[in-house]
Design a protein around this motif. Structure first.
Motif, PDB file in Angstrom:
ATOM      1  N   UNK A  93       5.276   0.010 -15.539  1.00 54.31           N
ATOM      2  CA  UNK A  93       4.695   1.340 -15.757  1.00 54.31           C
ATOM      3  C   UNK A  93       3.371   1.265 -16.510  1.00 54.31           C
ATOM      4  N   UNK A  94       3.294   0.428 -17.516  1.00 54.47           N
ATOM      5  CA  UNK A  94       2.025   0.259 -18.218  1.00 54.47           C
ATOM      6  C   UNK A  94       0.983  -0.358 -17.292  1.00 54.47           C
ATOM      7  N   UNK A  95       1.409  -1.290 -16.472  1.00 50.83           N
ATOM      8  CA  UNK A  95       0.488  -1.925 -15.542  1.00 50.83           C
ATOM      9  C   UNK A  95      -0.054  -0.940 -14.519  1.00 50.83           C
ATOM     10  N   UNK A  96       0.822  -0.113 -13.957  1.00 52.85           N
ATOM     11  CA  UNK A  96       0.356   0.883 -13.004  1.00 52.85           C
ATOM     12  C   UNK A  96      -0.543   1.919 -13.681  1.00 52.85           C
ATOM     13  N   UNK A 110      -1.003  -0.203  -1.670  1.00 48.05           N
ATOM     14  CA  UNK A 110      -1.297  -1.560  -2.128  1.00 48.05           C
ATOM     15  C   UNK A 110      -0.789  -1.762  -3.551  1.00 48.05           C
ATOM     16  N   UNK A 111      -1.010  -0.766  -4.400  1.00 48.25           N
ATOM     17  CA  UNK A 111      -0.541  -0.857  -5.785  1.00 48.25           C
ATOM     18  C   UNK A 111       0.984  -0.984  -5.828  1.00 48.25           C
ATOM     19  N   UNK A 116       6.113  -5.105  -5.948  1.00 42.89           N
ATOM     20  CA  UNK A 116       7.329  -5.523  -5.259  1.00 42.89           C
ATOM     21  C   UNK A 116       7.799  -4.655  -4.123  1.00 42.89           C
ATOM     22  N   UNK A 117       7.200  -3.480  -3.918  1.00 43.59           N
ATOM     23  CA  UNK A 117       7.624  -2.645  -2.795  1.00 43.59           C
ATOM     24  C   UNK A 117       7.221  -3.294  -1.482  1.00 43.59           C
ATOM     25  N   UNK A 118       8.067  -3.124  -0.466  1.00 38.44           N
ATOM     26  CA  UNK A 118       7.734  -3.587   0.872  1.00 38.44           C
ATOM     27  C   UNK A 118       7.206  -2.384   1.648  1.00 38.44           C
ATOM     28  N   UNK A 119       5.898  -2.388   1.923  1.00 36.79           N
ATOM     29  CA  UNK A 119       5.236  -1.214   2.489  1.00 36.79           C
ATOM     30  C   UNK A 119       4.605  -1.575   3.826  1.00 36.79           C
ATOM     31  N   UNK A 120       4.946  -0.803   4.855  1.00 39.69           N
ATOM     32  CA  UNK A 120       4.378  -1.021   6.166  1.00 39.69           C
ATOM     33  C   UNK A 120       2.974  -0.443   6.292  1.00 39.69           C
ATOM     34  N   UNK A 121       2.418  -0.569   7.484  1.00 36.74           N
ATOM     35  CA  UNK A 121       1.059  -0.098   7.730  1.00 36.74           C
ATOM     36  C   UNK A 121       1.021   1.426   7.841  1.00 36.74           C
TER      37      UNK A 121
END
Length: 217
Positions: A93-96, A110-111, A116-121
């Motif tokens: 949370x601090x990093x974001x 991207x963030x 660690x989230x797996x995000x599609x296009x």
């Protein structure tokens, strides 16, 4: 949520190490920023500090989870997993937060992926993702404004963690809540303001709404 002295110690150590590394990175680049911007290098140095802190915190989260993954399940307040989860949560949370100046509607996926989230296009994220390392989002999915997709829920002093899977082309309406263990099928729709209970599975192509959410059509 109960907080112990150990939580403060672990968090302080982690944050201090990340901050020191970020400062070292800024200091190493200071001759370049000073030469390029003269007296205005302070602005660049500050932005670089935020960027380095955010990126390094993402690396820390990924390394910690590689060493000790948080498995789906329910954990008591005095569980070591609960303590570890609190440490991971503070770090990401601090990093974001540090990356907010660089986070736009285009860079948000991207963030989340950094943590660690797996995000599609072609994914659009207008809401909040809690515990991104527990979340998988398929291509072309949409998460509406102020929606919450959470890999955790706290209730009765216990922590419940679980994966959240959002299929390709699915839509999470504005102000909706999706809780751990949920699966939303491809092209399914969760209407605005809906509350998807833990462990709920929404079949592909269906539309759900309500609190708790139920099939609508």
């Amino acid at each position: 949520m109960k907080t112990s002295p150990l939580d403060y110690v672990l968090s302080t150590i982690a944050i201090t190490l990340i901050l020191l590394l970020a400062v070292a990175g800024v200091w190493a680049l200071r001759p370049l920023t000073t030469a390029a911007l003269a007296d205005y290098h302070v602005v660049a140095d500050f932005l670089l500090l935020l960027l380095f802190y955010g990126l390094l915190s993402a690396v820390a989260v990924r390394v910690l989870l590689r060493v000790q993954p948080i498995a789906p399940g329910e954990y008591d307040g005095d569980s070591p997993v609960f303590t570890f989860w609190k440490l991971i949560t503070i770090v990401y949370r601090l990093g974001q937060g540090a990356l907010l100046p660089f986070t736009t509607v285009f860079t948000r996926p991207v963030v989340e992926a950094l943590y660690g989230a797996r995000v599609g296009a072609d994914v659009a994220i207008g809401g909040t993702i809690d515990d991104p390392y527990q979340v998988e989002i398929g291509p072309r999915a949409v998460i509406g404004h102020n929606a919450l997709v959470s890999g955790n829920v706290l209730y009765g002093g216990k922590l419940t963690c679980g994966k959240v899977i959002i299929g390709a082309g699915a839509t999470i309406g504005v102000n909706s809540v999706v809780l751990p263990g949920s699966e939303i099928g491809e092209n399914a729709v969760l209407m605005g303001g809906s509350y998807l209970m833990p462990g709920t599975k929404v079949p592909a192509g269906e539309t759900w709404r309500g609190n708790p959410a139920r099939k609508w059509m």
